[in-house]
Scaffold this active site. Structure first.
Site, PDB file in Angstrom:
ATOM      1  CB  SER A  95      -8.362   0.622   5.643  1.00 24.78           C
ATOM      2  OG  SER A  95      -9.077   1.816   5.490  1.00 24.78           O
TER       3      SER A  95
ATOM      4  CB  SER B 265      -8.034   3.568   2.767  1.00 32.04           C
ATOM      5  OG  SER B 265      -7.241   2.940   3.750  1.00 32.04           O
TER       6      SER B 265
ATOM      7  CE  LYS C 296      -3.922   1.856   2.696  1.00 32.42           C
ATOM      8  NZ  LYS C 296      -4.788   1.623   3.870  1.00 32.42           N
TER       9      LYS C 296
HETATM   10  N1  GLN Z   1     -13.160   3.645   6.131  1.00 33.21           N
HETATM   11  C1  GLN Z   1     -12.589   4.054   7.360  1.00 33.21           C
HETATM   12  C2  GLN Z   1     -12.325   5.519   7.338  1.00 33.21           C
HETATM   13  O1  GLN Z   1     -12.644   6.137   6.405  1.00 33.21           O
HETATM   14  C3  GLN Z   1     -11.402   3.223   7.655  1.00 33.21           C
HETATM   15  C4  GLN Z   1     -10.112   3.806   7.288  1.00 33.21           C
HETATM   16  C5  GLN Z   1      -8.962   2.938   7.614  1.00 33.21           C
HETATM   17  O2  GLN Z   1      -9.110   1.865   8.176  1.00 33.21           O
HETATM   18  N2  GLN Z   1      -7.790   3.402   7.270  1.00 33.21           N
HETATM   19  O3  GLN Z   1     -11.831   6.083   8.263  1.00 33.21           O
END
Ligand code: GLN
Length: 498
Positions: free
Chosen positions: A204, A180, A105
């Site tokens: 994420s 993400s 990532k």
């Molecule tokens: N979707 C969640 C957010 O927008 C999770 C983000 C994450 O785990 N980095 O914060």
């Protein structure tokens, strides 16, 4: 008889036959292999790391124009690393990830390579050092294929908040891959790599794994070092694998885990090592009542996950309803604690120290212009929310209050885990949604995290594994385990997968 006399010929004949069996039996291209299978073939000398790596690079070339999982592909370096691994294999017994192509990532730093966290503000930032996890992979001979797309600074559930465009879901390119870590999930789902790393602050890793039909594991907070991970919310972030099987997730976890003096929040605990189970007799799995009462779950998702629970039962597990009183508050707690930490963590991107600088007349204008032009709307929204919640007069009402509820949530899980070994819910309330469907409605997007954030708020390990499809789109089964009991969690997940 003729071959029998010549040892070399005999050997190649033998391999030749196996080879055919292997291909007839698994009927797979090399980029489609699991790590486990690839290792078997590598160990037997039936394939080389170069061949597997080349197969992944070919797939990236063929498919990534459309999918856009990668922001950068390190073709030359990857092939060189593969050749080195092949050379080593001639004289050494190699570790499990040696020669295995893996994607990272874009918030994991690899020295000398761009690392932008999906943000324009870091567009030209080159990592000054490798993070602990990345260094472990490189030291263990893994082939780093490239960096994958993500929502800016890991804030989002769809990759639509990336400054570099959206990644498409390989199951339906009109839909998002989740986020993400959407680039990593799509890369694994479309066989552009054998595995990828992601980060999980509120879901994420698991939500994109669910939406793309792959396995995604968030380890216990403190199991894996965060050194060299561009921080979103430091008390919630954890790095973990996205893979094609539970066993592969276990393999990657065993290679990246461990206490690290560069991350003081890593725990001094016994190393994780898998303990697989023949069946689930004696295993107690809890269905948290409050989560299952959640209204916004798609019918198709609910059906598949309920069917999965039945499977767990027929594998011998005892299924119990459990009470988790503050389940529904977890999302609210997350969306307070997280922005507060975001506002602190992201203050370092000021145009002075890293990446982009928009020079203006005064220092103040240089700061503000850099941050307005360098950071996207969602990131600025969260910085504002966090700054507000931490400001004088509001700190006690918001941040401190959220921390208190966080403690209650933690206690709730402690009580639940006295009765059960794991908890089961859907990973996400929906399957992959259409690109653009939720971009104008941040609250709808935040609801994607309703089942996943609890594990982050409490620091628990959790996994998403595919459990079928609804309208041809993958559905994820979410299992939460007890603190540092990844062995138990993965054993249950693998039994289900089997
Ligand atoms: N979707 C969640 C957010 O927008 C999770 C983000 C994450 O785990 N980095 O914060």
């Amino acid at each position: 008889l003729r071959f029998g006399r010549d040892d070399r010929c005999k050997r190649s004949l033998r391999f030749g036959r196996d080879d055919k069996i292997v291909h007839d039996r698994i009927k797979m291209k090399l980029n489609e292999l699991t790590i486990k299978k690839a290792r078997e073939l590598l160990d037997k000398g039936e394939v080389s790391s170069r061949e597997i790596t080349q197969a992944c690079l070919d797939q990236i070339r063929a498919k990534d124009g459309e999918i856009h999982a990668f922001l950068d592909v390190y073709e030359q370096e990857a092939l060189e690393a593969a050749d080195k691994s092949d050379a080593r294999r001639k004289s050494e017994v190699l570790g499990p990830l040696d020669g295995i192509p893996i994607a990272l990532k874009d918030n994991l730093m690899l020295q000398g390579k761009r690392c932008s966290a999906g943000s324009k503000i870091l567009e030209n930032y080159t990592a000054a050092y490798s993070g602990t996890v990345v260094r472990k992979l490189v030291d263990q001979g893994a082939v780093i294929l490239g960096r994958t797309n993500m929502d800016e600074f890991a804030m989002g559930s769809s990759t639509e908040h990336s400054a570099y465009g959206v990644t498409k879901n390989p199951h339906d390119t009109k839909r998002v891959p989740g986020g993400s870590s959407g680039g990593s999930a799509a890369a694994v789902a479309d066989n552009m790599c054998l595995a990828a790393l992601g980060s999980d602050t509120g879901g994420s890793i698991r939500q994109p794994a669910s939406l793309c039909g792959v396995v995604g594991l968030k380890p216990t907070y403190g199991r894996v070092s965060r050194y060299g991970l561009i921080a979103m919310a430091s008390s919630l972030d954890q790095i973990g694998p996205l893979t094609k099987s539970v066993e592969d997730a276990a393999l990657v976890l065993s290679c990246i885990q461990g206490q690290d003096h560069k991350d003081q929040t890593t725990a001094q605990v016994a190393d994780f090592s898998p303990k697989w189970k023949k069946d689930l007799k004696g295993v107690r799995i809890g269905m948290p009542r409050q989560a299952w009462e959640e209204k916004g779950v798609d019918k198709g998702v609910r059906e598949k996950v309920e069917a999965a629970v039945e499977e767990l039962k027929s594998a011998g597990a005892e299924i119990k309803e459990v009470d988790l009183p503050y389940t529904n508050e977890a999302l609210a707690v997350y969306y307070l604690v997280m922005p507060c930490e975001v506002s602190a963590n992201l203050s370092r991107f000021d145009g002075m120290r890293y990446g982009m600088r928009e020079k203006d007349l005064s220092l103040f204008e240089t700061y503000s212009k850099t941050r307005v032009n360098g950071l996207g709307a969602e990131v600025r929204r969260r910085i504002l929310l966090g700054t507000y919640a931490l400001s004088k007069g509001y700190y006690d009402a918001y941040y401190v209050q959220a921390k208190k509820v966080q403690k209650l949530i933690h206690t709730g899980y402690e009580a639940a885990f006295r009765d059960v070994d794991a908890l089961v819910t859907p990973t996400a309330p929906t399957t992959a949604f259409k690109i653009g469907e939720k971009t104008d409605d941040p609250l709808a997007m935040y609801l994607e995290d309703v089942f996943t954030v609890g594990a982050n708020v409490a620091g628990l390990p959790a996994i998403s594994i595919p459990c079928g499809e609804s309208d041809d789109l993958p559905v994820g089964l979410h299992l939460i385990g007890n603190w540092f009991k990844e062995d138990e969690l993965l054993a249950i997940a693998k039994r289900y997968e089997h």
